[in-house]
Design a protein around this motif. Structure first.
Motif, short mmCIF file in Angstrom:
data_model
loop_
_atom_site.label_atom_id
_atom_site.label_comp_id
_atom_site.label_asym_id
_atom_site.label_seq_id
_atom_site.Cartn_x
_atom_site.Cartn_y
_atom_site.Cartn_z
N GLN A 1 -6.82 13.10 -1.43
CA GLN A 1 -6.13 11.93 -0.92
C GLN A 1 -6.13 10.87 -2.01
N SER A 2 -5.02 10.20 -2.15
CA SER A 2 -4.97 9.11 -3.12
C SER A 2 -4.22 7.94 -2.51
N SER A 3 -4.60 6.77 -2.93
CA SER A 3 -3.90 5.58 -2.48
C SER A 3 -3.80 4.59 -3.63
N SER A 4 -2.76 3.82 -3.59
CA SER A 4 -2.54 2.78 -4.57
C SER A 4 -2.17 1.52 -3.81
N GLU A 5 -2.85 0.42 -4.14
CA GLU A 5 -2.60 -0.84 -3.46
C GLU A 5 -2.41 -1.94 -4.50
N GLU B 1 0.11 5.50 0.21
CA GLU B 1 -0.88 6.58 0.35
C GLU B 1 -0.21 7.91 0.13
N ASN B 2 -0.95 8.81 -0.50
CA ASN B 2 -0.48 10.17 -0.76
C ASN B 2 -1.53 11.15 -0.29
N GLN C 1 0.83 -1.20 0.00
CA GLN C 1 0.00 0.00 0.00
C GLN C 1 0.87 1.25 0.00
N GLU D 1 -6.63 1.67 -7.16
CA GLU D 1 -6.29 3.07 -6.95
C GLU D 1 -7.55 3.84 -6.58
#
Length: 107
Positions: free
Chosen positions: A38-42, A29-30, A27, A55
């Motif tokens: 907020q953004s996240s990529s997993e 997170e930004n 994971q 995403e």
């Protein structure tokens, strides 16, 4: 052929499928303070060799309405074994409500 919805269901409910499970999860997170985003990529690695990337981008501002707020969600198949095709290769949603509807439809 496996449907992408089967993998998304396991991502959301890990014990939903006794034959399919996540063996590794990464994971990132930004947070973008200047635009309240907020953004996240997993990445999810499954026991059958499939790798799915999820995403999400959404505002971190308080919502005025408690209904389904707008956000951007994408699932993409990054890898699958040569003997197994996962379809569709990519799916996008503009809210969690649409994501849940899609899951129920293909269940």
């Amino acid at each position: 052929m496996q449907h992408l919805a089967q993998y998304v269901e396991v991502i959301q409910q890990p014990n939903s499928n006794p034959l399919l499970h996540i063996i590794k999860h990464e994971q990132l997170e930004n947070s973008h303070d200047d635009v309240h985003l907020q953004s996240s990529s997993e990445k999810f690695y499954f026991n059958d060799g499939t790798v799915i990337q999820k995403e999400i981008e959404q505002d971190d501002l308080p919502a005025e309405v408690e209904s389904c707020s707008e956000c951007w969600i994408q699932y993409q198949v990054l890898q699958h074994p040569p003997t197994l095709k996962v379809s569709p290769h990519k799916v996008q949603f503009n809210s969690h409500c649409r994501e849940q509807y899609w899951l129920k439809y293909f269940k």
